[in-house]
Design an enzyme around this catalytic site. Structure first.
Site, PDB file in Angstrom:
ATOM      1  N   LYS A  39     -26.853  99.223 -44.380  1.00 43.83           N
ATOM      2  CA  LYS A  39     -27.032  98.761 -45.760  1.00 43.83           C
ATOM      3  C   LYS A  39     -27.248  99.965 -46.680  1.00 43.83           C
ATOM      4  O   LYS A  39     -27.536 101.072 -46.210  1.00 43.83           O
ATOM      5  CB  LYS A  39     -28.235  97.810 -45.820  1.00 43.83           C
ATOM      6  N   ARG A 137     -41.523  87.033 -46.762  1.00 47.48           N
ATOM      7  CA  ARG A 137     -40.475  87.379 -47.718  1.00 47.48           C
ATOM      8  C   ARG A 137     -39.411  86.289 -47.652  1.00 47.48           C
ATOM      9  O   ARG A 137     -39.511  85.313 -48.369  1.00 47.48           O
ATOM     10  CB  ARG A 137     -39.923  88.773 -47.391  1.00 47.48           C
ATOM     11  N   HIS A 172     -38.326  89.458 -38.748  1.00 42.79           N
ATOM     12  CA  HIS A 172     -38.460  90.860 -39.170  1.00 42.79           C
ATOM     13  C   HIS A 172     -39.930  91.253 -39.202  1.00 42.79           C
ATOM     14  O   HIS A 172     -40.768  90.491 -39.684  1.00 42.79           O
ATOM     15  CB  HIS A 172     -37.833  91.023 -40.567  1.00 42.79           C
ATOM     16  N   TYR A 274     -37.467 121.172 -70.856  1.00 46.42           N
ATOM     17  CA  TYR A 274     -37.954 120.154 -71.804  1.00 46.42           C
ATOM     18  C   TYR A 274     -39.473 120.138 -71.912  1.00 46.42           C
ATOM     19  O   TYR A 274     -40.174 120.173 -70.901  1.00 46.42           O
ATOM     20  CB  TYR A 274     -37.501 118.760 -71.369  1.00 46.42           C
ATOM     21  N   CYS A 321     -34.454 118.108 -65.339  1.00 43.52           N
ATOM     22  CA  CYS A 321     -33.661 117.388 -66.343  1.00 43.52           C
ATOM     23  C   CYS A 321     -32.737 116.379 -65.645  1.00 43.52           C
ATOM     24  O   CYS A 321     -32.723 116.282 -64.434  1.00 43.52           O
ATOM     25  CB  CYS A 321     -32.820 118.364 -67.160  1.00 43.52           C
TER      26      CYS A 321
HETATM   27  C1  LIG Z   1     -33.491  97.356 -43.183  1.00 40.97           C
HETATM   28  C2  LIG Z   1     -33.709  96.413 -42.080  1.00 40.97           C
HETATM   29  C3  LIG Z   1     -33.754  96.862 -40.747  1.00 40.97           C
HETATM   30  C4  LIG Z   1     -33.753  98.330 -40.385  1.00 40.97           C
HETATM   31  O1  LIG Z   1     -35.031  98.872 -40.655  1.00 40.97           O
HETATM   32  P1  LIG Z   1     -35.413 100.337 -40.162  1.00 40.97           P
HETATM   33  O2  LIG Z   1     -36.859 100.425 -40.412  1.00 40.97           O
HETATM   34  O3  LIG Z   1     -34.629 101.290 -41.020  1.00 40.97           O
HETATM   35  O4  LIG Z   1     -35.026 100.440 -38.744  1.00 40.97           O
HETATM   36  C5  LIG Z   1     -33.849  95.909 -39.746  1.00 40.97           C
HETATM   37  N1  LIG Z   1     -33.899  94.592 -40.037  1.00 40.97           N
HETATM   38  C6  LIG Z   1     -33.880  94.128 -41.306  1.00 40.97           C
HETATM   39  C7  LIG Z   1     -33.961  92.668 -41.539  1.00 40.97           C
HETATM   40  C8  LIG Z   1     -33.792  95.007 -42.360  1.00 40.97           C
HETATM   41  O5  LIG Z   1     -33.800  94.555 -43.617  1.00 40.97           O
END
Ligand SMILES: *Cc1c(COP(=O)(O)O)cnc(C)c1O
Length: 396
Positions: A39, A137, A172, A274, A321
């Site tokens: 991603k 989430r 997650h 600046y 800058c």
């Molecule tokens: C971004 C993400 C990961 C990877 O996370 P890392 O900490 O970079 O390994 C895995 N699962 C989900 C759902 C994520 O959003």
């Protein structure tokens, strides 16, 4: 390839990426698949090149945040399965199916809408159901086994929908980079996930791919590999946090460079950049460098960070800058106009790491690399030779 604008650029070392992938493959259970999380343009490295590399290395899956990232990778000729981790509006069902993408489903009502839309186009959309075991989430809540039981019946309903095919179940972790001796949150989340799996099994609902591990869990909780692991930050050679003890070595894949565009001798008592926030106390040799906050170099690093010139550290003078900044090279001999300046990476014995810059700018390593600007051309190197370039502003 040699004919490029020498302003500011990134060098991505594909040998380091390959080493990191192989190290992950070695520490993960041989029966578990590897999903490479690409991603945010592969955390700023360049999603198309990296996806191709992972496909060639034998990765099983890719993951992205949204439909457009998925389509970009699919159109570049990758045929690995791709999981979209975030929300996609249900009326995109046709796109999901026609690009052979797997969509995350986070609720029953979403699944119903997705299935209705899939029916309209006479397609079937592959999905992974996401359970929220404590991140709070997205996902179907399953944290309190008595209060959240209805989630199990909702999942059962999702599985009965005709125009989506639920081939995976995942969750997650919020804190897998920070393992605790007592009351460990990740273990609690994992137990919630296991409990959901068990209760679904009682209803004869099983999933081919159950997964929960991100980089933190890959390193800290090897027993949680399950059917697949989702590797992100460690692929790129960085650790999810400083608290973690990596069992294998990971190599940072990215170096960020620029050049000196002008050198000036500056009188004592002169205000630089600046706002005149920095005033020279003595005769100073200043080097202007064409990189700024629009390239993703945090403005918060003004007067705090350093860059490497001729193997020595040069402090930043005054304010950063949008497109330029000024370095103090008074004590550095041998620097000329066009000398290479290392923003991130190694030059002789000096090294500036992503972690050093993120700490100084009050960011995390993830944030620093994925916000490097699209004006910064990416060069992909193999055995030190450029094999491909990615210029977002002037492609080709
Ligand atoms: C971004 C993400 C990961 C990877 O996370 P890392 O900490 O970079 O390994 C895995 N699962 C989900 C759902 C994520 O959003």
């Amino acid at each position: 390839m040699k004919d490029f604008l020498k302003r500011t650029w990134i060098e991505v070392d594909s040998n380091a990426l390959e080493e990191n992938y192989k190290n992950i493959r070695n520490i993960v259970d041989k029966n578990s698949k590897i999903m490479c999380v690409v991603k945010a343009d592969a955390y700023g490295h360049g999603a198309e090149f990296l996806s191709r590399l992972y496909q060639n290395l034998g990765a099983d899956w890719l993951a992205v945040s949204n439909l457009e990232e998925a389509i970009q990778i699919r159109k570049s000729g990758i045929d690995l399965p791709i999981l979209i981790l975030g929300y996609t509006q249900p009326d995109m069902a046709c796109k999901l199916s026609c690009y052979s993408l797997t969509q995350t489903v986070m609720s029953l009502s979403y699944a119903e809408k997705l299935s209705e839309n899939a029916l309209k186009f006479s397609v079937i959309v592959d999905v992974h159901i996401k359970i929220d075991t404590g991140m709070n989430r997205i996902g179907l809540n399953y944290q309190d086994m008595s209060k959240d039981r209805y989630a199990i019946y909702e999942i059962e309903k999702i599985c009965r929908l005709k125009h989506i095919c639920a081939s995976g179940l995942y969750t997650h972790f919020s804190s897998s980079d920070n393992k605790q001796q007592k009351n460990d949150y990740t273990i609690w989340q994992f137990n919630n996930f296991q409990s959901a799996i068990e209760n679904l099994k009682k209803l004869h609902i099983e999933f081919r791919l159950k997964h929960c591990s991100n980089s933190g869990a890959i390193l800290n909780y090897p027993s949680m590999n399950m059917d697949l692991v989702r590797a992100g930050i460690i692929l790129y050679g960085l650790l999810p946090s400083s608290k973690i003890n990596a069992r294998v070595k990971f190599y940072p894949a990215m170096q960020w460079k620029t050049i000196i565009s002008q050198i000036k001798r500056i009188r004592p008592g002169s205000a630089i950049s600046y706002g005149g926030t920095f005033c020279t106390k003595q005769k100073t040799i200043a080097a202007a460098v064409p990189v700024g906050y629009a390239d993703g170099y945090p403005r918060a690093l003004s007067r705090r960070a350093e860059m490497i010139v001729c193997g020595k550290r040069a402090p930043i003078l005054g304010t950063i800058c949008m497109d330029q900044l000024v370095l103090d090279i008074t004590s550095i001999s041998g620097a000329n106009k066009n000398s290479i300046v290392t923003i991130l990476g190694r030059d002789k014995t000096e090294e500036i790491t992503v972690d050093e810059l993120s700490l100084l700018s009050d960011r995390i390593n993830y944030e620093l690399i994925c916000t490097i600007g699209k004006r910064v051309t990416r060069f992909f190197l193999k055995e030190g030779q450029i094999v491909e370039k990615l210029n977002y502003i002037c492609p080709n």
